[in-house]
Design a protein around this motif. Sequence first.
Motif, PDB file in Angstrom:
ATOM      1  N   TYR A 118       3.292  -5.807  -5.703  1.00 52.15           N
ATOM      2  CA  TYR A 118       2.931  -4.438  -6.073  1.00 52.15           C
ATOM      3  C   TYR A 118       1.571  -4.411  -6.735  1.00 52.15           C
ATOM      4  O   TYR A 118       0.747  -3.532  -6.474  1.00 52.15           O
ATOM      5  N   MET A 119       1.320  -5.439  -7.579  1.00 49.06           N
ATOM      6  CA  MET A 119       0.035  -5.489  -8.286  1.00 49.06           C
ATOM      7  C   MET A 119      -1.105  -5.662  -7.293  1.00 49.06           C
ATOM      8  O   MET A 119      -2.160  -5.028  -7.430  1.00 49.06           O
ATOM      9  N   ARG A 120      -0.858  -6.448  -6.250  1.00 49.18           N
ATOM     10  CA  ARG A 120      -1.899  -6.640  -5.229  1.00 49.18           C
ATOM     11  C   ARG A 120      -2.225  -5.316  -4.550  1.00 49.18           C
ATOM     12  O   ARG A 120      -3.386  -4.936  -4.409  1.00 49.18           O
ATOM     13  N   THR A 121      -1.160  -4.595  -4.139  1.00 45.46           N
ATOM     14  CA  THR A 121      -1.379  -3.306  -3.486  1.00 45.46           C
ATOM     15  C   THR A 121      -2.074  -2.322  -4.414  1.00 45.46           C
ATOM     16  O   THR A 121      -2.981  -1.588  -4.003  1.00 45.46           O
ATOM     17  N   TRP A 122      -1.640  -2.341  -5.668  1.00 42.58           N
ATOM     18  CA  TRP A 122      -2.211  -1.413  -6.645  1.00 42.58           C
ATOM     19  C   TRP A 122      -3.695  -1.675  -6.841  1.00 42.58           C
ATOM     20  O   TRP A 122      -4.514  -0.751  -6.868  1.00 42.58           O
ATOM     21  N   LEU A 123      -4.054  -2.973  -6.913  1.00 40.51           N
ATOM     22  CA  LEU A 123      -5.469  -3.330  -7.082  1.00 40.51           C
ATOM     23  C   LEU A 123      -6.288  -2.912  -5.870  1.00 40.51           C
ATOM     24  O   LEU A 123      -7.401  -2.410  -5.999  1.00 40.51           O
ATOM     25  N   ARG A 124      -5.678  -3.119  -4.681  1.00 41.80           N
ATOM     26  CA  ARG A 124      -6.374  -2.740  -3.442  1.00 41.80           C
ATOM     27  C   ARG A 124      -6.648  -1.239  -3.430  1.00 41.80           C
ATOM     28  O   ARG A 124      -7.759  -0.788  -3.136  1.00 41.80           O
ATOM     29  N   GLU A 125      -5.609  -0.465  -3.792  1.00 42.06           N
ATOM     30  CA  GLU A 125      -5.776   0.984  -3.813  1.00 42.06           C
ATOM     31  C   GLU A 125      -6.781   1.408  -4.877  1.00 42.06           C
ATOM     32  O   GLU A 125      -7.546   2.347  -4.690  1.00 42.06           O
ATOM     33  N   ARG A 126      -6.767   0.677  -5.989  1.00 44.34           N
ATOM     34  CA  ARG A 126      -7.724   0.943  -7.070  1.00 44.34           C
ATOM     35  C   ARG A 126      -9.148   0.758  -6.566  1.00 44.34           C
ATOM     36  O   ARG A 126     -10.032   1.562  -6.832  1.00 44.34           O
ATOM     37  N   LEU A 184     -10.133   3.571  -4.422  1.00 45.81           N
ATOM     38  CA  LEU A 184     -10.407   4.764  -5.230  1.00 45.81           C
ATOM     39  C   LEU A 184     -11.805   4.693  -5.838  1.00 45.81           C
ATOM     40  O   LEU A 184     -12.595   5.652  -5.762  1.00 45.81           O
TER      41      LEU A 184
END
Lengths: 307, 150
Positions: free
Chosen positions: B50-58, B61
Amino acid sequence: MFIFSYVLLMIMVMLSVAFLTLFERKILSYMQCRKGPNKLLFKGLFQPFSDMLKLIFKEMFYLSLNKMFYLGPMFMFYISCLLWLVYPWIYMNNNMMYMMVYMLFIMSLNVYPILIISWISMNNYSMMGLMRLISQMISFEVLIFLIFFMFLMIIEDFKFIKLFIYQMDSFFIIMYFPLYFMLLISLLIDLNRVPFDLIEGESELVSGFNLEYYSSLFIYIFLSEYMNLLFMSMILTIFFFGFYYWTIMFNLFYLMNLFLMVMIRGVLARIRYDCLMYMCWMEMLVLMLFYLIYFYLIKEFIMLLNF
Amino acid sequence: MSKAKGPQDLPPKGGYIPFQIERIKLRSIVTGKMGIGIFIAVNVIGMPLYMRTWLRERKHLIEARSRELATLPILFAENDRRTLKQLKHVREVEADVMKDFPYWEVGTFFGEPIYEDAQADTYIKPIFGELYVFTDPKDRPVLEHIHLLP
């Protein structure tokens, strides 16, 4: 063009409602070791249309002179139609910015037509059904909102498209499986289906809030309920399995969720009312709040780790 | 008595199978304690994902925001250029319209300027009515008001 495609979608949904009734009857009949509708034209395939014609051509007279008596079911049907605007299919891609908020808004609006219907029926049994239904729906509205709030925390956006993006690595059904069961239970309560259809307890009540409705006005109530069922199945598929709308896997898992919801009707028995309320306020809500705090701490930790 | 249409629902050939009366004990494959175990395991494995996906989306953004910031000067410049062109066009049209009118000076009211205390060559941002005074309403770009439509 938008209106045309929306009307087309509504026709498709209503057609699928017709066959959903047949689907449900067949599954229930085979679970109870009997044959379902199997005679009409081709293996009972046209049974829903026969039922529909029966309902339409039945004699109708108004029991109440108030206009709300026949506007209430129409209002209910209208709200279910509005709910389906969330579904962005290929001809109607309205990826609204605050889609999740819109959906919650319409879902909480679903209580009011029931209120109108049962009040205007001027029947004690309807009022009793109303009280049970409204209290259980409003109690679980809180839970549904908290579950969607958890999703808002996960994806940090209100758009549905982010759900697909976040589920590319791992499906939410694996990551957040307690949420799946909680949402399933609260949606079943929102839909008033077994095992939570306490408005239709045969020994105490007759038929719940729609006691005074029959023939063509009953069609609206019936359609609205089954459209909501289809919609909830769609929501479960999007939120937890993360397949895009146009894939074949989306359809398969959509049918799986639908089958699950129908199958529960054949398996489980109705639960007691005080147990339901206890489950809402003492168990599920507390569990959900703890889960929210836990997830918040995890997010805080991730942010500390990266910045 | 009329004959029934189609095949009747008859019992199967060897008769029905006997009813199951004994209680079937429920199989519980996943118990509550196992559920907690699975929850912990899934979170330990899943949260890094989840952290990987979150960072990617970050990153997406931040990229989108910097993209907007980078294009903003060009957009402002285009906006100013278009406004100036429109003002020039308005002045030309005004001169053309009022050419037969005696003692009329373009941009003033009979020689009297709009702003008394401003210098003659000061740029003052025109208001909406000034900018589109000689324009057909249908010529307005649709993008200006499309966000108001449903």
